[in-house]
Scaffold this motif. Structure first.
Motif, mmCIF file in Angstrom:
data_model
loop_
_atom_site.group_PDB
_atom_site.id
_atom_site.type_symbol
_atom_site.label_atom_id
_atom_site.label_comp_id
_atom_site.label_asym_id
_atom_site.label_seq_id
_atom_site.Cartn_x
_atom_site.Cartn_y
_atom_site.Cartn_z
ATOM 1 N N ILE A 155 4.200 -13.134 32.979
ATOM 2 C CA ILE A 155 3.018 -12.896 32.145
ATOM 3 C C ILE A 155 3.436 -13.154 30.704
ATOM 4 N N PHE A 156 2.823 -14.177 30.102
ATOM 5 C CA PHE A 156 3.140 -14.562 28.729
ATOM 6 C C PHE A 156 2.143 -13.925 27.773
ATOM 7 N N PRO A 157 2.580 -13.458 26.608
ATOM 8 C CA PRO A 157 1.604 -13.049 25.589
ATOM 9 C C PRO A 157 0.850 -14.270 25.074
ATOM 10 N N LEU A 158 -0.325 -14.042 24.530
ATOM 11 C CA LEU A 158 -1.152 -15.143 24.033
ATOM 12 C C LEU A 158 -0.379 -16.030 23.067
ATOM 13 N N GLU A 159 0.455 -15.418 22.235
ATOM 14 C CA GLU A 159 1.215 -16.179 21.237
ATOM 15 C C GLU A 159 2.184 -17.170 21.880
ATOM 16 N N ALA A 192 1.533 -18.093 36.535
ATOM 17 C CA ALA A 192 1.696 -17.521 35.189
ATOM 18 C C ALA A 192 0.342 -16.963 34.761
ATOM 19 N N LEU A 193 0.357 -15.799 34.160
ATOM 20 C CA LEU A 193 -0.833 -15.229 33.536
ATOM 21 C C LEU A 193 -0.572 -15.102 32.032
ATOM 22 N N ILE A 194 -1.662 -14.944 31.280
ATOM 23 C CA ILE A 194 -1.583 -14.784 29.835
ATOM 24 C C ILE A 194 -2.175 -13.422 29.467
ATOM 25 N N ARG A 195 -1.381 -12.608 28.773
ATOM 26 C CA ARG A 195 -1.881 -11.312 28.293
ATOM 27 C C ARG A 195 -2.411 -11.485 26.875
ATOM 28 N N VAL A 196 -3.688 -11.210 26.725
ATOM 29 C CA VAL A 196 -4.331 -11.380 25.426
ATOM 30 C C VAL A 196 -4.269 -10.087 24.626
ATOM 31 N N SER A 197 -4.605 -8.990 25.260
ATOM 32 C CA SER A 197 -4.557 -7.695 24.579
ATOM 33 C C SER A 197 -4.354 -6.593 25.588
ATOM 34 N N VAL A 218 -11.138 -9.739 26.190
ATOM 35 C CA VAL A 218 -10.248 -10.329 27.186
ATOM 36 C C VAL A 218 -8.919 -9.581 27.215
ATOM 37 N N ARG A 219 -8.504 -9.212 28.403
ATOM 38 C CA ARG A 219 -7.214 -8.556 28.601
ATOM 39 C C ARG A 219 -6.183 -9.543 29.172
ATOM 40 N N LEU A 220 -6.529 -10.194 30.271
ATOM 41 C CA LEU A 220 -5.640 -11.142 30.942
ATOM 42 C C LEU A 220 -6.410 -12.408 31.271
ATOM 43 N N THR A 221 -5.716 -13.542 31.255
ATOM 44 C CA THR A 221 -6.327 -14.797 31.670
ATOM 45 C C THR A 221 -5.399 -15.515 32.633
ATOM 46 N N ASP A 222 -6.007 -16.356 33.441
ATOM 47 C CA ASP A 222 -5.263 -17.200 34.371
ATOM 48 C C ASP A 222 -4.856 -18.479 33.648
ATOM 49 N N LEU A 223 -3.874 -19.177 34.225
ATOM 50 C CA LEU A 223 -3.463 -20.485 33.710
ATOM 51 C C LEU A 223 -3.159 -21.357 34.910
#
Length: 324
Positions: free
Chosen positions: A297-301, A319-324, A34-39
């Motif tokens: 874009i928020f980091p996963l943490e 907002a999106l979430i950057r996982v890696s 996973v690179r990016l996720t939606d929220l």
């Protein structure tokens, strides 16, 4: 692997970054890096333990559903050529807010080279619902269309679609910054529904006629007020619950006035018959019909911070979430 885990039902503080078991791909499935996720807002309600009738989940669980990333491995029966491809889709159930997630192979879409991953993830989930609502609603050309929660991820897309269809678009949101954003997306009139009597402004914008179509994404009492400005024989979708519940309306009144209402149960049923596909969402994004607005874009943490930002109505768009 690292994953964001909802440890119990409650506020954003229940989200903890933990070491989580590696997912395993079954028949017809793949593992996605996973690179990016939606929220989306409903995920915050699920975290609180709401909507149990629609989402069967118990803590501890890894939240998140829409994702973009690279196929790491494929399970039995999956074309090995899919490995290494950059894809957009949904995790199997929840589980997207993690370094790796399981997805059903034939439900993934390989992202075209001319569409960046951020845009693809931002448009995919909201875009599907927006196109389904476009399909279900009557012809919007020349109609008065009200979009509530118009500065949210899906609200922005609905404003764009209604504008391109030739509707007279009224966008309702909260605060000047959001109203400016909605206006920039093509709304002809913007209304601040934090102001008492905001519905009078909607009626004034229609010369007292009322609106033909309402795309209602706010829910609760705001949704009930929006229902009150629909003209007889109009159309109303109650798809959002950002106020804590879906729009309240009188079913007998709707029948008497000939108003077609698409509640959340109806919309879930319609997903099985609608002709909208993920490929159609991507095609409309490439065409420029769907242009998502990403605020942060928020980091996963910082997933808990992202939940707070949504709940506090701080975001202009998504907002999106950057996982890696």
């Amino acid at each position: 692997m690292r994953a964001a885990v909802v440890t119990e039902f409650g506020g954003p503080d229940v989200i903890d970054i933990q070491d989580w078991p590696e997912p395993q791909a079954g028949k017809g499935e793949v593992i996605v890096d996973v690179r990016l996720t939606d929220l989306i807002f409903v995920e915050t309600a699920i975290r609180h333990g709401q909507h149990g009738g629609f989402f069967d989940v118990q803590p501890p669980y890894v939240p998140g559903n829409a994702l973009g990333g690279v196929v790491r491995t494929v399970g039995e029966g999956v074309d090995p050529d899919l490995e290494g491809k950059t894809v957009i889709g949904h995790s199997k159930g929840f589980g997207a807010h993690a370094e790796r997630a399981v997805a059903v192979a034939d439900q993934l879409i390989v992202i075209p080279a001319d569409l960046n991953l951020e845009t693809a993830v931002a448009v995919f989930g909201d875009g599907f619902t927006a196109l389904m609502l476009e399909e279900l609603a009557p012809d919007l050309t020349g109609k008065d269309v009200l979009v509530t929660a118009a500065a949210g991820g899906m609200g922005i897309l609905l404003v764009q679609l209604a504008h391109r269809a030739g509707a007279h678009v009224i966008g309702a949101a909260r605060g000047q910054a959001k109203l400016d954003l909605v206006k920039a997306q093509g709304a002809d009139v913007v209304v601040d529904y934090s102001e008492p009597g905001w519905e009078k402004s909607v009626l004034e914008a229609t010369n007292g006629r009322g609106v033909d179509v309402v795309f209602e994404g706010a829910g609760g009492k705001l949704g009930a007020t929006a229902f009150g400005v629909v003209k007889d024989n109009g159309w109303f979708s109650a798809h959002g619950a950002a106020s804590g519940g879906f729009a309240e309306y009188d079913e007998d009144d709707a029948r008497r006035r000939g108003i077609t209402v698409k509640g959340i149960v109806d919309l879930r049923a319609d997903t099985r018959t609608a002709t909208v596909s993920g490929d159609a969402v991507i095609a409309r994004a490439l065409k420029g019909d769907l242009i998502p607005v990403v605020d942060r874009i928020f980091p996963l943490e910082q997933l808990a911070d992202a939940h707070r930002a949504i709940e506090n109505r701080e975001l202009l768009g998504k907002a999106l979430i950057r996982v890696s």
